[in-house]
Write a protein that holds these residues in place. Structure first.
Motif, PDB file in Angstrom:
ATOM      1  N   ILE A  63       5.343  90.789  18.334  1.00 55.29           N
ATOM      2  CA  ILE A  63       5.295  89.381  17.915  1.00 55.29           C
ATOM      3  C   ILE A  63       3.895  89.021  17.455  1.00 55.29           C
ATOM      4  N   GLY A  64       2.906  89.435  18.271  1.00 58.69           N
ATOM      5  CA  GLY A  64       1.514  89.136  17.926  1.00 58.69           C
ATOM      6  C   GLY A  64       1.164  89.662  16.550  1.00 58.69           C
ATOM      7  N   GLU A  65       1.526  90.914  16.322  1.00 61.08           N
ATOM      8  CA  GLU A  65       1.235  91.573  15.045  1.00 61.08           C
ATOM      9  C   GLU A  65       1.902  90.828  13.887  1.00 61.08           C
ATOM     10  N   GLU A  66       3.149  90.474  14.109  1.00 59.93           N
ATOM     11  CA  GLU A  66       3.934  89.831  13.057  1.00 59.93           C
ATOM     12  C   GLU A  66       3.365  88.469  12.670  1.00 59.93           C
ATOM     13  N   VAL A  67       3.091  87.669  13.708  1.00 60.22           N
ATOM     14  CA  VAL A  67       2.567  86.336  13.447  1.00 60.22           C
ATOM     15  C   VAL A  67       1.202  86.437  12.776  1.00 60.22           C
ATOM     16  N   ALA A  99      -2.615  87.668  26.193  1.00 55.40           N
ATOM     17  CA  ALA A  99      -3.417  88.780  25.701  1.00 55.40           C
ATOM     18  C   ALA A  99      -2.912  89.306  24.359  1.00 55.40           C
ATOM     19  N   LYS A 100      -1.610  89.542  24.296  1.00 56.70           N
ATOM     20  CA  LYS A 100      -1.097  90.274  23.126  1.00 56.70           C
ATOM     21  C   LYS A 100      -0.691  89.354  21.983  1.00 56.70           C
ATOM     22  N   ASN A 126      -7.622  87.933  16.625  1.00 58.43           N
ATOM     23  CA  ASN A 126      -7.323  89.315  16.246  1.00 58.43           C
ATOM     24  C   ASN A 126      -7.918  90.336  17.214  1.00 58.43           C
ATOM     25  N   ILE A 127      -7.879  90.011  18.493  1.00 54.92           N
ATOM     26  CA  ILE A 127      -8.255  91.003  19.505  1.00 54.92           C
ATOM     27  C   ILE A 127      -7.146  91.035  20.544  1.00 54.92           C
ATOM     28  N   PRO A 154     -15.352  88.835  19.205  1.00 52.90           N
ATOM     29  CA  PRO A 154     -15.934  88.384  17.934  1.00 52.90           C
ATOM     30  C   PRO A 154     -16.926  87.239  18.102  1.00 52.90           C
ATOM     31  N   LEU A 155     -16.799  86.475  19.169  1.00 52.86           N
ATOM     32  CA  LEU A 155     -17.732  85.364  19.361  1.00 52.86           C
ATOM     33  C   LEU A 155     -19.146  85.875  19.625  1.00 52.86           C
TER      34      LEU A 155
END
Lengths: 191, 151
Positions: free
Chosen positions: A9-13, A87-88, A96-97, A119-120
């Motif tokens: 789901i994370g990847e898709e969104v 997390a995912k 994107n982590i 990234p921050l």
């Protein structure tokens, strides 16, 4: 839900429904916020942590709506499911982590998020004043975001960083603890 | 001459600010003292100024600035923001300038990481104190293999 499903789901969104923004822009914007806070509060890092947390909290209150709208997520199936979603899916689509969920307590009420990358905190080197290394939690805004977002979905949590590579620790770890599930209370004064 | 058999080595790395203030200087040799390099780097500034008007190809590389003797040569790199990187090489070879390109690029990357640190005060007043930067420069110098063109 299985963990692979979360990841999918994370990847898709992330791929289809998220507007991307330049990473340096985010890093430098956040950097100047923290730096300015440190200056305004005259190096009172405890207070800086508090302010960052508060800012994050206000972001979280709003961000959860966006999160739910983008992911079409239903209710989580227990706190473990919540952790995986954060997390995912959550971190994936907004930063994107994918931090690792680990160190569950025996009662399943608290866990750690271990950040491989953050990234921050790219480019950042804490001020060498002998205190920042021990007092400042540079990415503390993330704690606030989680607290705010989860509060909106009836979970009162406490989140804090336990270690940070910026301080010279081996890993960046955030500890999240479930305090209680907020019942849908009747509006006060309504007798 | 015996020294010409020795492989080229980076002896000193220096960064000079827009207003010609020394921002950073680090030496990697024991054969000469740091003060010598301060003087040496200082003298290269004139060459930057001198060559700047005739430099038309637009890149930052100033190549060989000058050779002190057969044992030491200075190479330079000037960014559009006026930051000057100078590298002094011991036992230089004739192709030294070309070989140093990756070094300058790596130095510039390290410098960018340094100034992007929100806590970095970019006021040209104080020298660069960052330990991370110091270490990165050390790694670049250690990792330099003359003759390789890789990044």
């Amino acid at each position: 839900m299985s963990t692979t499903k979360h990841a999918r789901i994370g990847e898709e969104v992330w791929k289809s429904r998220v507007d991307k923004v330049n990473a340096e822009l985010v890093t430098l914007t956040y950097g100047s916020i923290v730096q300015q806070l440190c200056k305004d509060l005259e190096g009172d890092y405890t207070e800086v942590n508090k302010q960052l947390d508060k800012m994050g909290y206000n972001i979280g209150l709003r961000l959860i709506e966006d999160f739910l709208a983008k992911t079409n997520m239903g209710r989580c199936n227990g706190f473990r499911d919540t952790a995986e979603s954060i997390a995912k899916i959550g971190f994936k689509i907004f930063l994107n982590i994918t931090p690792t969920v680990t160190n569950w307590s025996a009662d399943n009420k608290s866990f750690s998020l271990v950040f491989e990358e953050n990234p921050l905190a790219d480019f950042v080197e804490l001020p060498d004043d002998g205190r920042a290394q021990n007092e400042l939690w540079y990415s503390n805004i993330l704690c606030g975001v989680l607290r705010g977002a989860l509060e909106m979905v009836q979970m009162q949590v406490e989140a804090h960083f336990a270690s940070d590579v910026l301080r010279g620790n081996d890993s960046t770890e955030m500890r999240v603890e479930l305090i209680r599930i907020i019942d849908d209370e009747l509006p006060p004064g309504d007798e | 001459m015996a020294s010409s058999l020795l492989p080229p080595r980076i002896a000193c790395v220096a960064i000079i600010g827009k207003k010609n203030s020394p921002l950073f200087l680090s030496t990697f040799t024991k054969s000469r003292d740091t003060l010598f390099f301060h003087f040496l780097i200082h003298t290269t500034l004139d060459i930057f100024t001198l060559r700047l008007p005739s430099k038309t190809n637009g890149d930052s590389d100033f190549g060989l600035l000058y050779a002190v003797d057969e044992e030491l040569a200075c190479y330079g790199w000037l960014t559009n923001t006026g930051i000057k990187f100078v590298v002094a090489v011991e036992n230089p070879t004739s192709s030294g300038g070309e070989d140093l390109k990756p070094v300058f690029r790596a130095l510039q990357t390290a410098y960018i990481r340094l100034v992007c640190n929100p806590f970095f005060e970019n006021d040209e007043l104080g020298a660069i104190k960052s330990k991370r930067f110091q270490k990165e420069v050390g790694d670049i110098v250690e990792g330099w293999r003359p003759g390789s063109r890789g990044e």
